[in-house]
Write an enzyme that holds these catalytic residues in place. Structure first.
Site, PDB file in Angstrom:
ATOM      1  CE1 TYR A 215     100.698  99.643 100.935  1.00  0.00           C
ATOM      2  CE2 TYR A 215     102.287 100.659 102.377  1.00  0.00           C
ATOM      3  CZ  TYR A 215     100.930 100.778 101.246  1.00  0.00           C
ATOM      4  OH  TYR A 215     100.577 101.869 100.834  1.00  0.00           O
TER       5      TYR A 215
ATOM      6  CG  HIS B 143      96.534 100.649  98.046  1.00  0.00           C
ATOM      7  ND1 HIS B 143      96.764 102.147  97.868  1.00  0.00           N
ATOM      8  CD2 HIS B 143      97.874 100.609  99.195  1.00  0.00           C
ATOM      9  CE1 HIS B 143      98.065 102.724  98.399  1.00  0.00           C
ATOM     10  NE2 HIS B 143      98.636 101.653  99.174  1.00  0.00           N
TER      11      HIS B 143
ATOM     12  CD  GLU C  25      96.466 107.458  95.701  1.00  0.00           C
ATOM     13  OE1 GLU C  25      96.672 108.478  95.690  1.00  0.00           O
ATOM     14  OE2 GLU C  25      96.924 106.305  96.709  1.00  0.00           O
TER      15      GLU C  25
ATOM     16  CB  CYS D  39     101.703 111.878 101.264  1.00  0.00           C
ATOM     17  SG  CYS D  39     101.567 110.898 102.864  1.00  0.00           S
TER      18      CYS D  39
ATOM     19  NE  ARG E  50      95.058 106.341  99.628  1.00  0.00           N
ATOM     20  CZ  ARG E  50      96.468 107.038  99.813  1.00  0.00           C
ATOM     21  NH1 ARG E  50      97.626 106.065  99.905  1.00  0.00           N
ATOM     22  NH2 ARG E  50      96.685 108.407  99.871  1.00  0.00           N
TER      23      ARG E  50
ATOM     24  CD  GLU F 144      95.794 107.293 104.042  1.00  0.00           C
ATOM     25  OE1 GLU F 144      95.515 106.910 105.090  1.00  0.00           O
ATOM     26  OE2 GLU F 144      96.733 107.251 103.326  1.00  0.00           O
TER      27      GLU F 144
END
Length: 289
Positions: A40, A108, A110, A118, A153, A183
Site C-alpha cells: 500500500y 482509493h 475519498e 489525514c 474511501r 475511515e
C-alpha cells in the site's frame, strides 16, 4: 498477469489482503522480501518523505510518479492513495489513467474537500454525497483494465457520523466501486459494525496511534474485512529508529558500530546488485578487469 489481475486474484481467494504501507523503493523492497503479497502506498509517507505533512500538499503528478516508482520496484500488486482524485470528475478520470499506466493495481479516492487532511486528524470537511458518488462513477468508467480495483474511501465518520459514512460507502459500491473504505472508526463496536452494514468488500485502515483501536490482522479478517492497510507501520518505525540512533550519535559522538552489521555488498544485494552487476560484462567480448 497484470498487477490489477494479481490484486483481483488475491481478493478472489476469500482471505484478507494484508498490505503494509510503503513510501519509497527501500520500504517496498523490504516489505516484498518479508513475504507480504501486496503493498500500500501511503499518502502520508509519500508526503512526509518530501518534507510535508499529510495535508493535501502534493499534486497528482507527484503522487502518481511515486506510485509508479514503487510499482516498478517490486513484483507485488500496489494499492495507492489517490487523495480526493485531485479535482472533479475530469481530474478523477486522469488520476485513474495515470495510476493505471504506472502499473498500480488499485487506488482509493475519498470524499474530503481539497486540500484534504489525514483521515486520523480532526477538522476534515466533506463534499456532498452526490459529488462523491459522481467521482466514483467517473473512476469506474476511466479504468482500461477491468481488473483495476477502485476503492471508495469516506471520511464521513468523523464529520457526520457512522450512519452517513455507511450510507456513502454503500452508495459508492452501487456506483461500481469494488471496495468500501470507511475511515477512522472510533471504537471496536464501529470496527465490528462496518463490514456487517456495508454491502460489499471492506478495507480497514490500521494506523499507529490513530483514531481506530488497535486490532490484530486475524481478528480483522474474522470480522469480514477483505483488505487491511498499515500505512504507518514502517513510517513510524523508521522515525523512531532514526530518532534513537541520531540521539546516540549526538550524545556519544560516535557513529553506529560496524560489529554485527551486514556488509555494504549484502545491503546492495537486497536491491538487485548481483543482477545489475552481471550486466557490466554480459555484452562485452572481453571481460572487464
Amino acid at each position: 498477469m497484470t498487477p490489477a489481475g494479481k490484486l483481483r486474484g488475491l481478493l478472489a481467494t476469500g482471505g484478507m489482503v494484508r498490505a503494509p504501507g510503503v513510501y519509497d523503493g527501500i520500504t517496498a523492497k523490504l516489505a516484498e522480501q518479508a513475504g507480504f503479497s501486496a503493498l500500500y502506498m501511503t499518502g502520508a509517507g509519500t508526503s512526509m518523505a518530501r518534507g510535508f505533512p499529510d495535508l493535501g500538499l502534493l499534486t497528482l503528478t507527484e503522487m502518481a510518479a511515486n506510485a509508479s516508482m514503487i510499482a516498478r520496484a517490486t513484483g507485488l500488486p500496489l494499492i495507492a492513495d489517490a487523495d480526493t482524485g485531485y479535482g472533479n470528475e475530469l481530474n478523477v478520470t486522469r488520476t485513474v489513467q495515470e495510476y493505471e499506466r504506472g502499473g498500480v493495481a488499485g487506488l482509493h479516492i475519498e470524499d474530503q474537500v481539497a486540500p484534504k487532511r489525514c483521515g486520523h486528524l480532526d477538522g476534515k470537511e466533506l463534499v456532498p454525497r452526490e459529488e462523491f458518488v459522481a467521482k466514483m462513477r467517473a473512476a469506474v468508467a476511466a479504468r482500461r483494465d477491468p481488473d483495476f480495483v477502485i476503492i471508495a474511501r469516506t471520511d464521513a465518520r468523523g464529520v457526520l457520523g457512522l450512519d452517513e459514512a455507511v450510507a456513502r460507502a454503500n452508495a459508492a459500491l452501487e456506483a461500481g466501486a469494488d471496495v468500501a473504505f470507511v475511515e477512522a472508526a472510533a471504537s471496536m463496536e464501529e470496527v465490528e459494525a462496518i463490514p456487517r452494514r456495508v454491502k460489499g468488500r471492506c478495507l480497514l485502515n490500521i494506523v499507529v496511534a490513530g483514531k481506530t483501536p488497535d486490532i490484530g490482522l486475524g481478528e480483522a479478517e474474522a470480522l469480514g474485512y477483505r483488505i487491511a492497510i498499515m500505512p504507518s507501520l514502517l513510517l513510524s518505525t523508521v522515525m523512531n529508529a532514526c530518532d534513537a540512533v541520531l540521539k546516540t550519535v549526538r550524545e556519544t559522538d560516535r557513529p553506529t558500530s560496524s560489529a554485527g552489521q551486514a556488509p555494504v555488498s549484502a545491503r546492495f544485494a537486497r536491491f538487485g546488485a548481483d543482477e545489475w552487476g552481471a550486466l557490466r560484462t554480459r555484452f562485452r567480448s572481453e571481460p572487464v578487469v
